[in-house]
Design a protein around this motif. Sequence first.
Motif, PDB file in Angstrom:
ATOM      1  N   UNK A   1     -22.163   4.326  -8.974  1.00  0.00           N
ATOM      2  CA  UNK A   1     -22.175   3.101  -8.917  1.00  0.00           C
ATOM      3  C   UNK A   1     -22.408   2.692 -10.053  1.00  0.00           C
ATOM      4  N   UNK A   2     -23.580   3.494 -10.078  1.00  0.00           N
ATOM      5  CA  UNK A   2     -25.001   2.697 -10.954  1.00  0.00           C
ATOM      6  C   UNK A   2     -24.462   2.715 -12.802  1.00  0.00           C
ATOM      7  N   UNK A   3     -23.935   4.173 -12.886  1.00  0.00           N
ATOM      8  CA  UNK A   3     -22.937   4.207 -13.960  1.00  0.00           C
ATOM      9  C   UNK A   3     -22.327   2.840 -14.568  1.00  0.00           C
ATOM     10  N   UNK A   4     -21.601   2.133 -13.243  1.00  0.00           N
ATOM     11  CA  UNK A   4     -20.141   1.765 -12.904  1.00  0.00           C
ATOM     12  C   UNK A   4     -21.299   0.699 -13.736  1.00  0.00           C
ATOM     13  N   UNK A   5     -21.776   0.146 -13.332  1.00  0.00           N
ATOM     14  CA  UNK A   5     -22.826  -1.537 -13.760  1.00  0.00           C
ATOM     15  C   UNK A   5     -23.575  -1.257 -15.186  1.00  0.00           C
ATOM     16  N   UNK A   6     -23.794  -0.233 -15.285  1.00  0.00           N
ATOM     17  CA  UNK A   6     -24.009   0.199 -17.043  1.00  0.00           C
ATOM     18  C   UNK A   6     -23.214  -0.143 -17.680  1.00  0.00           C
ATOM     19  N   UNK A   7     -22.329   0.829 -17.097  1.00  0.00           N
ATOM     20  CA  UNK A   7     -21.042  -0.175 -18.182  1.00  0.00           C
ATOM     21  C   UNK A   7     -20.449  -1.465 -18.496  1.00  0.00           C
ATOM     22  N   UNK A   8     -20.733  -2.151 -16.797  1.00  0.00           N
ATOM     23  CA  UNK A   8     -20.589  -3.123 -17.024  1.00  0.00           C
ATOM     24  C   UNK A   8     -21.035  -3.739 -17.707  1.00  0.00           C
ATOM     25  N   UNK A   9     -22.816  -4.008 -17.768  1.00  0.00           N
ATOM     26  CA  UNK A   9     -23.661  -4.356 -18.305  1.00  0.00           C
ATOM     27  C   UNK A   9     -23.394  -5.035 -20.283  1.00  0.00           C
ATOM     28  N   UNK A  10     -22.901  -3.145 -20.460  1.00  0.00           N
ATOM     29  CA  UNK A  10     -22.911  -3.205 -22.041  1.00  0.00           C
ATOM     30  C   UNK A  10     -22.090  -3.476 -22.158  1.00  0.00           C
ATOM     31  N   UNK A  11     -20.006  -2.803 -21.569  1.00  0.00           N
ATOM     32  CA  UNK A  11     -19.492  -3.686 -22.487  1.00  0.00           C
ATOM     33  C   UNK A  11     -19.472  -5.859 -22.757  1.00  0.00           C
ATOM     34  N   UNK A  12     -20.373  -5.713 -21.914  1.00  0.00           N
ATOM     35  CA  UNK A  12     -20.655  -7.046 -21.953  1.00  0.00           C
ATOM     36  C   UNK A  12     -21.446  -7.629 -22.747  1.00  0.00           C
ATOM     37  N   UNK A  13     -21.425  -6.899 -23.575  1.00  0.00           N
ATOM     38  CA  UNK A  13     -22.686  -6.755 -24.782  1.00  0.00           C
ATOM     39  C   UNK A  13     -24.668  -6.530 -24.098  1.00  0.00           C
ATOM     40  N   UNK A  14     -24.637  -7.118 -22.859  1.00  0.00           N
ATOM     41  CA  UNK A  14     -26.306  -6.684 -22.465  1.00  0.00           C
ATOM     42  C   UNK A  14     -27.075  -5.734 -22.816  1.00  0.00           C
ATOM     43  N   UNK A  15     -26.898  -5.095 -23.035  1.00  0.00           N
ATOM     44  CA  UNK A  15     -28.058  -3.354 -23.444  1.00  0.00           C
ATOM     45  C   UNK A  15     -29.570  -4.208 -22.809  1.00  0.00           C
ATOM     46  N   UNK A  16     -29.993  -4.337 -23.387  1.00  0.00           N
ATOM     47  CA  UNK A  16     -31.715  -4.417 -22.972  1.00  0.00           C
ATOM     48  C   UNK A  16     -31.177  -5.135 -21.558  1.00  0.00           C
TER      49      UNK A  16
END
Length: 511
Positions: free
Chosen positions: A400-415
């Motif tokens: 679930x944490x990995x999925x959330x990271x992927x969610x934010x990463x896809x949206x471009x909010x890497x920080x």
Amino acid sequence: MRIFRLSSVAPRIFQSNHYATLSPAATIAGALQEHINSPSPNSGKKIHADIIKTGFRPNLNISIKLLILHLKCGCMTYARQVFDELPKPTLSAYNYMISGYLKQGLVKQCLLLVQRMAFSGEKADGYTLSMVLKASSSSSTSLGSLCRLVHARIIKGHVELDNVLVTALVDAYVKSGKLECARTVFETMKDESVVCSTSMISGYMNQGLVEDAEEIFDKTRVKDIVVYNAMVEGLSRTGETAKRAVEMYVSMQRAGFHPNISSFASVIGACSVLTAREVGMQVHGQVMKSGVYEHIKMGSSLLDMYAKCGGIDDARRVFDQMQERNVFSWTSMIDGYGKNGNPEEALELFAKMKEVNIAPNYVTFLGALSACSHSGLVEKGYEVFESMQRDYSMRPKMEHYACMVDLMGRAGDLSKAFEFVRAMPERPNSDVWAALLSSCRLHGNVDIASAAASELFKLNADKRPGAYIALSNVLASAGKWEKVSEIRDVMKARKIPKNIGRSWISADKAQ
């Protein structure tokens, strides 16, 4: 001692004078036996009540019959009371009581009684030992050690290895993962047992030893549907053997066996692995004719198969036709929508699921989060993620944490994704860092990519060749060719191969 009133028992139970000339003990024993043989033995408890009221002292034969009667009625308290009143319990009394506990699922009491039996000096027979193995198989006992102890007792005590004991011993060894020991015992069987064969096949399949399972299957002369099902289910698990599962399913029917729910579920699973939609549709037709179509397991298996084969509309049709749905049905449908590019439908179904009071499980939340990721719904993803603990007291897992990271990463909010990872209550695993690295590759963020790759290499340096490639690509996109060369040199030094990517499509209808 008060005089036993025969008139209070015999005439009330027997209409004939057959027992009139018998002693009170023989009369009571006969009455109890009739109730034991009866489909409704509960009325026989009145005899026990009369025995207590009159002060009659039952002999061993009557006590054993009272024990059997109460066990057949499911009255474990009364059965144990009779057992404890025996001056010296016999082997048969112990076996009846141990068996009774086992049938009621009272494993702890069963094993404690076995222990008491050993301390009493009563020698266990094959039936006792088979029950010990069955009880241990359903408990948290160290089954492997206990199997060896029982096996040693059999050898030292010269206990006859009949089919019941061999079957229990083989099954226990298989469940403890001791397949070599199980095979040794299996080979000692005088008469072939399809139950033992099925147990061995399941054990081999669970450890991926397909050839050994096939050897046992081929040697089994008298086969039944259960042994066929064990083969179909075992072969259906991987892409390398799933086609053979379908072939085995066909062979089963040619041998004269009609598929049951287990057969259908396994072969449908094989179709899912193979993405063999047309074969799955043929099985679907068989299911509809078989009379088990309305079973919830069938609906869940079929919709999962259609979803994995790309037939999301067919999957939804099956879902809508299901008379009963459980969390697995809803989860398969939500996951199917997400993986087939329908994130809006997945989230809509997730909301509807909660409206009808079906509590989602961990996989359901994973499907919902994945749908949020694919549709770019960051805020919705946060809402779903936070509801796990808030509404369902479910602690998020690494997936679930990995999925959330992927969610934010896809949206471009890497920080924000990087801060999310560093704020995790547990140490992130390689999947979490891999998700962040993948997002960095997508957006070309060299600094965070380097940090994610560094953590990933610390956790799993040799088993993540994709991480090296991803970091190399990020560096190449930024024009840092010296760093790219360094990464390639490290890969060569560590002998980390670059796996060749492959994809395939079905071409059955190619013109």
